[in-house]
Design a protein around this motif. Structure first.
Motif, PDB file in Angstrom:
ATOM      1  N   LEU A 198     -21.533 -31.314 -43.061  1.00 22.13           N
ATOM      2  CA  LEU A 198     -20.692 -32.329 -43.698  1.00 22.13           C
ATOM      3  C   LEU A 198     -19.244 -31.863 -43.810  1.00 22.13           C
ATOM      4  O   LEU A 198     -18.316 -32.627 -43.609  1.00 22.13           O
ATOM      5  CB  LEU A 198     -21.256 -32.625 -45.094  1.00 22.13           C
ATOM      6  CG  LEU A 198     -21.222 -34.058 -45.568  1.00 22.13           C
ATOM      7  CD1 LEU A 198     -21.965 -34.963 -44.627  1.00 22.13           C
ATOM      8  CD2 LEU A 198     -21.821 -34.156 -46.955  1.00 22.13           C
ATOM      9  N   ALA A 199     -19.058 -30.591 -44.163  1.00 17.63           N
ATOM     10  CA  ALA A 199     -17.701 -30.089 -44.369  1.00 17.63           C
ATOM     11  C   ALA A 199     -17.353 -29.018 -43.338  1.00 17.63           C
ATOM     12  O   ALA A 199     -16.537 -28.141 -43.607  1.00 17.63           O
ATOM     13  CB  ALA A 199     -17.569 -29.535 -45.782  1.00 17.63           C
ATOM     14  N   LEU A 200     -17.947 -29.105 -42.158  1.00 22.06           N
ATOM     15  CA  LEU A 200     -17.736 -28.052 -41.154  1.00 22.06           C
ATOM     16  C   LEU A 200     -16.260 -27.790 -40.840  1.00 22.06           C
ATOM     17  O   LEU A 200     -15.835 -26.631 -40.809  1.00 22.06           O
ATOM     18  CB  LEU A 200     -18.518 -28.380 -39.879  1.00 22.06           C
ATOM     19  CG  LEU A 200     -18.531 -27.279 -38.831  1.00 22.06           C
ATOM     20  CD1 LEU A 200     -19.111 -26.005 -39.390  1.00 22.06           C
ATOM     21  CD2 LEU A 200     -19.335 -27.717 -37.611  1.00 22.06           C
ATOM     22  N   PRO A 201     -15.445 -28.842 -40.618  1.00 24.63           N
ATOM     23  CA  PRO A 201     -14.023 -28.563 -40.353  1.00 24.63           C
ATOM     24  C   PRO A 201     -13.373 -27.810 -41.503  1.00 24.63           C
ATOM     25  O   PRO A 201     -12.564 -26.903 -41.282  1.00 24.63           O
ATOM     26  CB  PRO A 201     -13.409 -29.957 -40.202  1.00 24.63           C
ATOM     27  CG  PRO A 201     -14.555 -30.849 -39.878  1.00 24.63           C
ATOM     28  CD  PRO A 201     -15.757 -30.270 -40.557  1.00 24.63           C
ATOM     29  N   TYR A 202     -13.753 -28.180 -42.721  1.00 26.90           N
ATOM     30  CA  TYR A 202     -13.199 -27.470 -43.884  1.00 26.90           C
ATOM     31  C   TYR A 202     -13.627 -25.998 -43.862  1.00 26.90           C
ATOM     32  O   TYR A 202     -12.801 -25.103 -44.052  1.00 26.90           O
ATOM     33  CB  TYR A 202     -13.663 -28.128 -45.186  1.00 26.90           C
ATOM     34  CG  TYR A 202     -13.250 -27.347 -46.415  1.00 26.90           C
ATOM     35  CD1 TYR A 202     -12.004 -27.545 -46.995  1.00 26.90           C
ATOM     36  CD2 TYR A 202     -14.094 -26.383 -46.963  1.00 26.90           C
ATOM     37  CE1 TYR A 202     -11.616 -26.820 -48.107  1.00 26.90           C
ATOM     38  CE2 TYR A 202     -13.710 -25.654 -48.074  1.00 26.90           C
ATOM     39  CZ  TYR A 202     -12.470 -25.871 -48.646  1.00 26.90           C
ATOM     40  OH  TYR A 202     -12.087 -25.130 -49.729  1.00 26.90           O
ATOM     41  N   HIS A 203     -14.911 -25.753 -43.626  1.00 30.43           N
ATOM     42  CA  HIS A 203     -15.399 -24.370 -43.647  1.00 30.43           C
ATOM     43  C   HIS A 203     -14.702 -23.520 -42.592  1.00 30.43           C
ATOM     44  O   HIS A 203     -14.293 -22.392 -42.866  1.00 30.43           O
ATOM     45  CB  HIS A 203     -16.911 -24.327 -43.405  1.00 30.43           C
ATOM     46  CG  HIS A 203     -17.706 -25.076 -44.429  1.00 30.43           C
ATOM     47  ND1 HIS A 203     -17.358 -25.114 -45.755  1.00 30.43           N
ATOM     48  CD2 HIS A 203     -18.833 -25.821 -44.318  1.00 30.43           C
ATOM     49  CE1 HIS A 203     -18.241 -25.843 -46.422  1.00 30.43           C
ATOM     50  NE2 HIS A 203     -19.134 -26.284 -45.564  1.00 30.43           N
ATOM     51  N   LEU A 204     -14.570 -24.071 -41.379  1.00 30.72           N
ATOM     52  CA  LEU A 204     -13.889 -23.322 -40.319  1.00 30.72           C
ATOM     53  C   LEU A 204     -12.435 -23.076 -40.696  1.00 30.72           C
ATOM     54  O   LEU A 204     -11.920 -21.966 -40.569  1.00 30.72           O
ATOM     55  CB  LEU A 204     -13.950 -24.109 -38.999  1.00 30.72           C
ATOM     56  CG  LEU A 204     -15.281 -24.059 -38.262  1.00 30.72           C
ATOM     57  CD1 LEU A 204     -15.316 -25.103 -37.151  1.00 30.72           C
ATOM     58  CD2 LEU A 204     -15.529 -22.668 -37.673  1.00 30.72           C
ATOM     59  N   MET A 205     -11.784 -24.132 -41.186  1.00 27.76           N
ATOM     60  CA  MET A 205     -10.376 -24.027 -41.548  1.00 27.76           C
ATOM     61  C   MET A 205     -10.185 -22.984 -42.657  1.00 27.76           C
ATOM     62  O   MET A 205      -9.348 -22.087 -42.546  1.00 27.76           O
ATOM     63  CB  MET A 205      -9.869 -25.402 -41.986  1.00 27.76           C
ATOM     64  CG  MET A 205      -8.438 -25.451 -42.476  1.00 27.76           C
ATOM     65  SD  MET A 205      -8.213 -24.891 -44.169  1.00 27.76           S
ATOM     66  CE  MET A 205      -8.857 -26.247 -45.126  1.00 27.76           C
ATOM     67  N   ILE A 206     -10.974 -23.088 -43.713  1.00 30.72           N
ATOM     68  CA  ILE A 206     -10.717 -22.244 -44.889  1.00 30.72           C
ATOM     69  C   ILE A 206     -11.007 -20.775 -44.560  1.00 30.72           C
ATOM     70  O   ILE A 206     -10.341 -19.870 -45.057  1.00 30.72           O
ATOM     71  CB  ILE A 206     -11.537 -22.742 -46.105  1.00 30.72           C
ATOM     72  CG1 ILE A 206     -10.812 -22.408 -47.410  1.00 30.72           C
ATOM     73  CG2 ILE A 206     -12.942 -22.164 -46.167  1.00 30.72           C
ATOM     74  CD1 ILE A 206      -9.615 -23.245 -47.698  1.00 30.72           C
TER      75      ILE A 206
END
Lengths: 530, 99
Positions: A198-206
């Motif tokens: 669900l939050a994969l882009p966030y996890h990669l980004m952070i």
């Protein structure tokens, strides 16, 4: 390894994840709370809760300068942080002249009060929201550099975990919508997948941007070996306001015209307001003043700033107009990590990402323990001390950290406001609570243990507004009536968290878990599971 | 030859070799490679140095995954070691300095 790409990456994902998951939970948890860093700090200094209006900036500068002038006329450094939407108080600090045998003098700081701008009201000493901010990369009880290397290693494991997680994931889209409740390890896997995907882009980004915030520590070889003049020269070239001007040793006859510098700065840099001012050797002929602008509506993480000498000539100025593409890229990526630019609706999306990150890491750890437990149960093996250790670490970290944070907030209200060690003891309380929950979890690592800690957390969370009412002159309703959304919001979030914790406790108690089954005699487990 | 391979194939040793290769050799190879990229890029030093640093973390990730992916543990050692030596040698020839 082990035959195929899929299996080797699964192995790496599982064991790397297990090794780092508790530290990563601390980092995600502290990082997520850091989105509310200033709000937490404000709540933790109730002496300032009477502040409502934001002061006029020009007036605030005038007043803070006169305070500094009277308190520390001979200081080598003055530092001013002006109030803004999220910080209702004007913050000032100064370094005392070094005592004999000291290299640098003591740093003293204080606040001016918003609308009245009076000085001298003592705010209680606390680390406030900075505690969680520091915790998420400096840890505690160790040197900051050591801690950053440890956190950096965990972040690399996280990055590897994300990439391996993606490649071993065969049905990303389908798992968006898959949650099978009450199926043991399968349920935890679904939760792990949902929170990750669900939050994969966030996890990669952070994760990536987290590494970038400290890239000059982690990957300094290019700048040290290739840049002409090395790292020091790099920083000088990148930010020309980093210059030190030696004191002349002669006293100035007139005070520095700081207001003029600010006006000039605003015109030159086209900013509407100023965020920080730092003044070197304010009493000296060769005083220098650095003014930093506040970037409204801009993402990239850099401060428009100019270094002035005492005559008001610009000695160096930030080079935002001349940035190279990689500088803009790095600035923007780091800004995405700190999210300082984010207004409240967007900030909440970042918070949601952080919470999903916590759930991803926590469910990964619980999933590992659950799988091993089911495997050993099926093979009729004893559960073993190693499984118990993992279960205890899971419980202590996932349920223990919210509880420890509440202890931190409670101590803030319960320790005497003038107690010397209060700042330290608030933090000691946090870690003592963590340790106690861990010891308790070793004794009771199963569902009952979780239920107990969640119940305690829920109870303390629901009682927090009451504690605030009893120990200060303010309360939740007053915050709401006064429109102090930061303060009201903190208590409302804690209340909501408390309800979730109680729901969690009820869920844990609603059916016998694997902890009950493990107590069963060998051979009888089949009966117990039904 | 078989004997050496045998040592590296024992499960515990194999894992240690992979972890060692991934962390130590992987980091060194990444650092050398980042230096090489920074030195080779034609842009201004400020720009190329930052580019190399931004690229280093994905590269490190790939190298870590590689050392766990290769079918035999000793391959992690030779592959990452070879990559490191190649980058280090290029840097030595280009810059006259090792990282």
């Amino acid at each position: 390894m082990k035959g195929s790409f899929f299996r080797s990456m699964t192995w790496l994902h599982t064991w790397g994840g297990l090794l780092a998951c508790w530290l990563l939970f601390v980092v995600f948890f502290g990082g997520t709370l850091s989105y509310f860093r200033y709000e937490i700090s404000w709540w933790m200094q109730p002496e300032s809760h009477g502040v409502v209006a934001e002061p006029d900036q020009q007036q605030a500068v005038q007043q803070v300068i006169s305070v500094l002038q009277s308190k520390a006329p001979d200081s080598p450094l003055w530092f001013i942080n002006l109030a803004d939407e999220r910080n209702p108080l004007t913050y000032y600090g100064y370094r005392e002249a070094p005592q004999p045998g000291q290299k640098r003098g003591r740093f003293v700081d204080g606040y001016l009060f918003g609308d009245s701008q009076q000085d001298g009201i003592n705010l209680r000493d606390t680390k406030g929201g900075d505690f969680f901010y520091r915790l998420h990369f400096d840890l505690h009880y160790m040197s900051a550099i050591t801690a950053r290397w440890i956190v950096g290693a965990a972040a690399m494991i996280m990055l590897v975990g994300l990439v391996t997680g993606i490649v071993i994931h065969r049905r990303i889209f389908a798992d968006f919508f898959t949650f099978r409740n009450g199926k043991g390890a399968r349920t935890w896997l679904d939760l792990h997948n949902i929170s990750s995907v669900l939050a994969l882009p966030y996890h990669l980004m952070i994760t990536y941007t987290g590494l970038l915030t400290l890239m000059f520590l982690y990957m300094s070889a290019p700048v040290d070996k290739v840049y002409p003049g090395g790292r020091a020269q790099f920083f000088d070239d990148q930010n020309p306001t980093f210059q030190s001007v030696k004191a002349a040793g002669q006293r100035r006859s007139e005070p520095l015209p700081i207001q003029d510098f600010i006006q000039r700065f605003k015109a030159e840099k086209q900013v509407e307001s100023v965020s920080r001012i730092s003044i070197n050797n304010p009493a000296d002929e060769n005083a220098t003043v650095t003014v930093y602008g506040r970037e409204a509506g801009q993402i990239a993480h850099y401060a428009r700033s100019t270094l002035y000498n005492s005559q008001g000539d610009a000695l160096g100025s930030s080079r935002e107009a001349a940035f190279y593409a990689p500088e803009k890229t790095a600035n923007t990526l780091i800004a995405l990590h700190t999210a300082k630019f984010a207004p409240w609706p967007l900030r909440w999306l970042f918070v949601l990402g952080g919470v999903l990150g916590c759930i991803m890491v926590a469910s990964g750890g619980v999933l590992w323990a659950r799988r091993i437990a089911e495997k050993r149960l099926k093979a009729n093996q004893p559960m073993g001390w190693n499984l118990r250790l993992v279960q205890a670490m899971n419980l202590a970290t996932v349920a223990g950290l919210p509880l420890a944070s509440l202890v931190f907030l409670y101590l803030n209200r319960l320790l005497a406001a003038d107690f010397d060690g209060r700042r330290e003891w608030e933090m000691h309380g946090f870690f003592i609570c963590y340790l106690l929950v861990f010891l308790f979890a070793l004794y009771q690592p199963g569902r009952r243990g979780w239920a107990f800690v969640w119940m305690l957390t829920g109870g303390m969370a629901l009682a927090l507004p009451l504690l605030n009412l009893l120990t200060t002159d303010y309360h939740l309703l007053a915050y709401l009536v006064n429109g102090q959304w930061a303060l009201a919001g903190l208590e409302l979030i804690v209340l909501a968290g408390g309800l979730i914790a109680l729901w969690g406790a009820r869920h844990c108690l609603s059916k016998p878990g694997i902890a009950h089954q493990q107590n069963a005699r060998p051979g009888s487990y089949k009966v117990v599971t039904q | 030859m078989q004997g050496i391979r045998g040592i590296f194939s024992a499960p515990a040793t194999g894992i240690l070799v992979r972890i060692g290769s991934a962390t130590v050799l992987g980091y060194l190879a990444t650092a050398e490679c980042a230096v090489l990229i920074a030195a080779l890029l034609p842009s201004a030093p400020l720009s190329s140095v930052l580019t190399a640093m931004l690229l280093s973390f994905p590269l490190f990730t790939a190298l870590i995954m590689w050392s766990f992916h290769v079918p035999r543990a000793w391959r992690a050692l030779t592959d990452l070691g070879g990559f490191y030596l190649a980058a280090a040698l290029s840097n030595y020839l280009l810059l006259g300095a090792l990282v």
